[in-house]
Design a protein around this motif. Structure first.
Motif, PDB file in Angstrom:
ATOM      1  N   UNK A  82      92.257 -45.083  44.645  1.00  0.00           N
ATOM      2  CA  UNK A  82      92.645 -43.769  45.051  1.00  0.00           C
ATOM      3  C   UNK A  82      92.622 -43.678  46.585  1.00  0.00           C
ATOM      4  N   UNK A  83      93.560 -43.327  47.287  1.00  0.00           N
ATOM      5  CA  UNK A  83      93.494 -43.297  48.625  1.00  0.00           C
ATOM      6  C   UNK A  83      93.748 -41.724  49.196  1.00  0.00           C
ATOM      7  N   UNK A  84      92.823 -41.379  50.173  1.00  0.00           N
ATOM      8  CA  UNK A  84      92.698 -39.882  50.443  1.00  0.00           C
ATOM      9  C   UNK A  84      93.570 -39.714  51.753  1.00  0.00           C
ATOM     10  N   UNK A  85      94.494 -38.789  51.907  1.00  0.00           N
ATOM     11  CA  UNK A  85      94.850 -38.360  53.271  1.00  0.00           C
ATOM     12  C   UNK A  85      93.950 -37.358  53.793  1.00  0.00           C
ATOM     13  N   UNK A  86      93.285 -38.083  54.885  1.00  0.00           N
ATOM     14  CA  UNK A  86      92.054 -37.357  55.622  1.00  0.00           C
ATOM     15  C   UNK A  86      92.457 -36.765  56.914  1.00  0.00           C
ATOM     16  N   UNK A  87      93.722 -36.626  56.946  1.00  0.00           N
ATOM     17  CA  UNK A  87      94.430 -35.867  58.417  1.00  0.00           C
ATOM     18  C   UNK A  87      93.879 -36.557  59.477  1.00  0.00           C
ATOM     19  N   UNK A  88      93.474 -35.886  60.430  1.00  0.00           N
ATOM     20  CA  UNK A  88      92.964 -36.418  61.740  1.00  0.00           C
ATOM     21  C   UNK A  88      91.311 -36.558  61.617  1.00  0.00           C
ATOM     22  N   UNK A  89      90.814 -36.498  60.381  1.00  0.00           N
ATOM     23  CA  UNK A  89      89.316 -36.799  60.232  1.00  0.00           C
ATOM     24  C   UNK A  89      88.444 -35.749  60.102  1.00  0.00           C
ATOM     25  N   UNK A  90      89.251 -34.446  60.214  1.00  0.00           N
ATOM     26  CA  UNK A  90      88.365 -33.173  60.209  1.00  0.00           C
ATOM     27  C   UNK A  90      87.300 -33.258  61.276  1.00  0.00           C
ATOM     28  N   UNK A  91      87.703 -33.694  62.595  1.00  0.00           N
ATOM     29  CA  UNK A  91      86.847 -33.350  63.774  1.00  0.00           C
ATOM     30  C   UNK A  91      87.437 -34.252  64.633  1.00  0.00           C
ATOM     31  N   UNK A  92      87.083 -33.754  66.151  1.00  0.00           N
ATOM     32  CA  UNK A  92      87.941 -34.519  67.237  1.00  0.00           C
ATOM     33  C   UNK A  92      86.838 -35.732  67.796  1.00  0.00           C
TER      34      UNK A  92
END
Length: 256
Positions: A82-92
């Motif tokens: 399973x791979x997760x879409x983590x978007x931009x990592x929930x943090x800069x």
């Protein structure tokens, strides 16, 4: 049930240039089980679909704890990677990214999508900043003893305008792909790149397995394989199709 290490290794091995891994992006345990039962070799979420399913807009508006709880339930519902879409990592910051990657691995994900657009901001992270963030993700993965597949995504074409010089955009994409590879990425995702010639050039020049998303104007799955693509995503398409079917059924039932 295969171990996380076995799933991670299997997921890495599914990325083959010219014989692409096709991912029908799902959003919950129910849709994951349907895809797995149909023979999918791996499962991948799409952030837009997951957010919409929980009543949130895309762009990390879905709380991270809820995203992690969802991926945990998905991972426990199927035996395939399973791979997760983590978007931009929930943090800069690299530190915040590392924390999110650690949580993803602890909840069973053996792959992540990790993008370079600035959430709630303008444009993309600089190559230098995003490279540091990718390196932090790699370090966090290594610390888990599970080789998480880091699918580094660039949104250059996703944010392009019709008047932009696509060849110039591709030059920037290739530059970012090399930098992300050097920082430890395992794959390179370029959503909204649909031109066959440009896809072929990217596959020739990028050292990472290239991921393309199915959308209007995109070559077929067979054509993408012939161009050298190693991974094909369906993005929010499956969710939109499912909701359209439900809307059609409800309209027939209730007259709207």
């Amino acid at each position: 049930m295969p171990s996380l290490q076995e799933k991670a290794t299997a997921f890495h091995n599914l990325h083959k240039k010219g014989a692409p891994l096709v991912l029908y992006n799902i959003w919950d345990p129910g849709t994951a089980k349907v895809a797995a039962s149909a023979g999918a070799p791996a499962i991948a979420t799409g952030s837009w679909s997951v957010a919409e399913a929980f009543g949130f807009p895309d762009g990390e508006k879905l709380p991270r704890d809820l995203a992690m709880g969802n991926i945990n339930r998905i991972c426990n519902s199927v035996e395939i990677p399973v791979s997760l879409d983590l978007e931009a990592g929930y943090g800069a910051t690299p530190e915040q990214v590392a924390q999110s990657v650690t949580l993803a691995g602890q909840n069973g994900a053996v792959g992540i999508n990790f993008e370079d657009q600035i959430i709630d901001g303008e444009g993309l992270y600089s190559i230098e900043d995003q490279t540091a963030r990718v390196a932090a993700a790699r370090k966090a993965s290594d610390a888990l003893d599970v080789p998480i597949f880091i699918n580094a995504r660039t949104d250059i074409f996703l944010k392009a305008t019709p008047s932009d010089d696509k060849s110039k955009l591709l030059e920037e994409v290739i530059k970012r792909g090399k930098a992300y590879a050097d920082a430890g990425a395992d794959g390179f995702f370029v959503p909204a790149l649909t031109d066959a010639d440009l896809i072929s050039e990217l596959c020739e020049k990028c050292v990472l397995p290239v991921n393309i998303m199915m959308m209007a104007g995109c070559p077929s799955i067979n054509e993408l394989g012939n161009l050298g693509v190693a991974r094909i995503s369906h993005g929010p398409g499956p969710y939109r199709a499912a909701m359209a079917m439900i809307e059609k059924d409800c309209s027939a039932l209730y007259g709207n």
